[in-house]
Design a protein around this motif. Structure first.
Motif, PDB file in Angstrom:
ATOM      1  N   ARG A  48     -16.676   9.597 -17.981  1.00 29.46           N
ATOM      2  CA  ARG A  48     -14.711   9.535 -18.019  1.00 29.46           C
ATOM      3  C   ARG A  48     -15.130  10.283 -19.680  1.00 29.46           C
ATOM      4  N   GLN A  49     -16.307   9.690 -20.376  1.00 29.14           N
ATOM      5  CA  GLN A  49     -16.299  10.554 -21.678  1.00 29.14           C
ATOM      6  C   GLN A  49     -16.422  11.949 -21.544  1.00 29.14           C
ATOM      7  N   LEU A  50     -17.402  12.399 -20.446  1.00 31.33           N
ATOM      8  CA  LEU A  50     -17.515  13.601 -20.913  1.00 31.33           C
ATOM      9  C   LEU A  50     -16.038  14.524 -19.849  1.00 31.33           C
ATOM     10  N   LYS A  51     -15.338  13.924 -19.188  1.00 32.50           N
ATOM     11  CA  LYS A  51     -14.440  15.422 -19.126  1.00 32.50           C
ATOM     12  C   LYS A  51     -13.252  14.243 -19.394  1.00 32.50           C
ATOM     13  N   PRO A 147     -20.431  18.192  -8.290  1.00 32.74           N
ATOM     14  CA  PRO A 147     -19.788  18.667  -9.726  1.00 32.74           C
ATOM     15  C   PRO A 147     -18.254  18.094 -10.400  1.00 32.74           C
ATOM     16  N   GLU A 148     -17.379  17.372  -9.418  1.00 31.92           N
ATOM     17  CA  GLU A 148     -15.880  17.064 -10.227  1.00 31.92           C
ATOM     18  C   GLU A 148     -16.352  15.141  -9.943  1.00 31.92           C
ATOM     19  N   ALA A 149     -17.764  15.014 -10.020  1.00 37.16           N
ATOM     20  CA  ALA A 149     -18.496  13.328 -10.367  1.00 37.16           C
ATOM     21  C   ALA A 149     -18.806  13.201 -11.075  1.00 37.16           C
ATOM     22  N   SER A 150     -19.572  14.087 -11.780  1.00 37.71           N
ATOM     23  CA  SER A 150     -20.943  14.290 -12.627  1.00 37.71           C
ATOM     24  C   SER A 150     -20.283  15.030 -14.235  1.00 37.71           C
ATOM     25  N   HIS A 151     -21.617  14.092 -15.168  1.00 38.01           N
ATOM     26  CA  HIS A 151     -21.336  14.826 -16.357  1.00 38.01           C
ATOM     27  C   HIS A 151     -22.085  16.141 -16.040  1.00 38.01           C
ATOM     28  N   LEU A 190     -30.279   4.731  -8.550  1.00 35.21           N
ATOM     29  CA  LEU A 190     -29.159   4.363  -8.724  1.00 35.21           C
ATOM     30  C   LEU A 190     -28.065   3.203  -7.391  1.00 35.21           C
ATOM     31  N   ARG A 191     -27.979   2.420  -7.528  1.00 31.29           N
ATOM     32  CA  ARG A 191     -27.199   1.807  -6.295  1.00 31.29           C
ATOM     33  C   ARG A 191     -25.953   1.006  -7.051  1.00 31.29           C
ATOM     34  N   ASP A 192     -25.706   0.528  -8.344  1.00 33.22           N
ATOM     35  CA  ASP A 192     -24.889  -0.667  -9.062  1.00 33.22           C
ATOM     36  C   ASP A 192     -23.558   0.692  -8.613  1.00 33.22           C
ATOM     37  N   ALA A 193     -22.549  -0.916  -8.452  1.00 35.36           N
ATOM     38  CA  ALA A 193     -21.535   0.067  -7.637  1.00 35.36           C
ATOM     39  C   ALA A 193     -20.451   0.375  -9.149  1.00 35.36           C
ATOM     40  N   ASN A 194     -20.179   1.820  -9.128  1.00 36.50           N
ATOM     41  CA  ASN A 194     -19.777   2.027  -9.866  1.00 36.50           C
ATOM     42  C   ASN A 194     -18.694   3.490  -9.231  1.00 36.50           C
ATOM     43  N   LEU A 195     -18.072   4.056 -10.247  1.00 37.86           N
ATOM     44  CA  LEU A 195     -16.875   5.468 -10.149  1.00 37.86           C
ATOM     45  C   LEU A 195     -17.933   6.513  -9.486  1.00 37.86           C
TER      46      LEU A 195
END
Length: 335
Positions: A48-51, A147-151, A190-195
């Protein structure tokens, strides 16, 4: 009547961790700032910060910040507040059936990673190369985040020359591919729930999967004894345009986290008084506790910071070697 200067109202995001909780809930407040803070999972926050640059102040992947800085001035200025450290390479998971007994056996294998450029992955590849001779080009990489959901999607990532990288199809994920035998190992899981992370299977609970290092704590101690490095994951950043208008923000935020650390040190010592008084904790152990293994500031962390900058460059992620004075607030360079 005395005039008071109104506080700046700034948005902030931090990962849910011990160092940040007192700042998030307002128990420790930065001078001159009303901080509207929330806790956000690191994977999601950095994207969210980078995008979108949503928050005025936040934690940020130091690797992604270095990579962005190599391309030119970024939207962010870093403060030497580091709230996350780990010996990341000790968390590598392997399938028992993949024939991986030592780090050298990773050569030629299929390795999954949430994000190729994330700091934890950069550290692990660097250590595997420096200590065990396994180079990024020696394995086949599978990246879970598209790519659309990555740093990397926000910083112009392309696979470095010589690196074979595949994006994991949206219909599956790293955890499922490990279970199905389509991956041999995961560099980070990583298996924590996030976007943005979509794996949910608990690989640590499965008998057919184990850590690469049979005793991860022993490997961490070995590495630290050899190098003296405790790998840094996150740094703290402030919006550049905000800092240009109000340069005092950098010291205000830094001093806030330093106060939190001091409060927690005093609370720890108070809890240990009974152990010292009864002799359950001897003088040698108490003396060891006087040393902070996770300090803030550049001087105490220069080797870690220069190492991650070197790794980003050597691994083909940063197009040039980035100096610390390009990343951190000038007013804090001597901290």
């Amino acid at each position: 009547m005395a005039l008071t200067t109104p506080e700046l109202e700034l948005s902030a995001a931090f990962t849910p961790n011990e160092a940040a909780y007192p700042v998030i809930d307002g128990r420790v407040r930065p001078a001159g700032i009303r901080l509207l803070a929330t806790d956000v999972h690191a994977s999601e926050m950095y994207w969210r910060q980078l995008k979108f640059a949503e928050f005025d102040i936040s934690e940020l992947s130091i690797s992604s910040l270095i990579i962005s800085t190599a391309n030119g001035p970024t939207e962010w200025v870093a403060l030497p507040v580091f709230t996350s450290r780990r010996f990341f390479h000790t968390g590598v998971l392997v399938r028992r059936a993949a024939g991986i007994e030592t780090p050298a056996d990773l050569r030629g294998k299929r390795i999954g990673v949430p994000e190729y450029q994330q700091t934890s992955a950069v550290w692990s590849r660097g250590i595997l190369g420096d200590d065990f001779g396994v180079r990024p080009e020696d394995v086949v990489w599978y990246m879970e985040r598209p790519p659309e959901a990555s740093h990397g999607g926000a910083t112009g990532f392309t696979p470095p020359p010589g690196v074979e990288l595949h994006y994991i199809p949206p219909a599956t994920n790293m955890g499922q591919m490990m279970v199905d035998g389509e991956l041999d190992a995961t560099l980070l899981y990583l298996r924590d729930a996030n976007l943005i992370d979509r794996s949910r299977i608990d690989l640590h609970a499965r008998g057919d999967i184990r850590t690469l290092f049979p005793d991860p704590k022993a490997e961490a101690k070995r590495y630290y004894a050899k190098t003296g490095l405790f790998p840094i994951n996150h740094t703290t950043v402030v919006r550049r345009t905000l800092l240009e208008r109000h340069p005092w923000i950098a010291e205000s935020i830094y001093d806030t986290f330093a106060r939190v650390k001091e409060i927690q040190r005093r609370e720890r010592d108070e809890r240990l008084e009974a152990y010292v008084a009864t002799g359950l904790l001897d003088a040698a152990a108490v003396a060891q506790l006087a040393r902070d293994p996770v300090p803030y500031g550049i001087a105490a962390n220069r080797r870690e910071l220069e190492t991650i900058a070197r790794y980003d460059y050597e691994q083909g992620l940063a197009k040039r070697l980035v100096g610390l004075d390009e990343i951190f607030a000038s007013s804090l360079l001597d901290r």
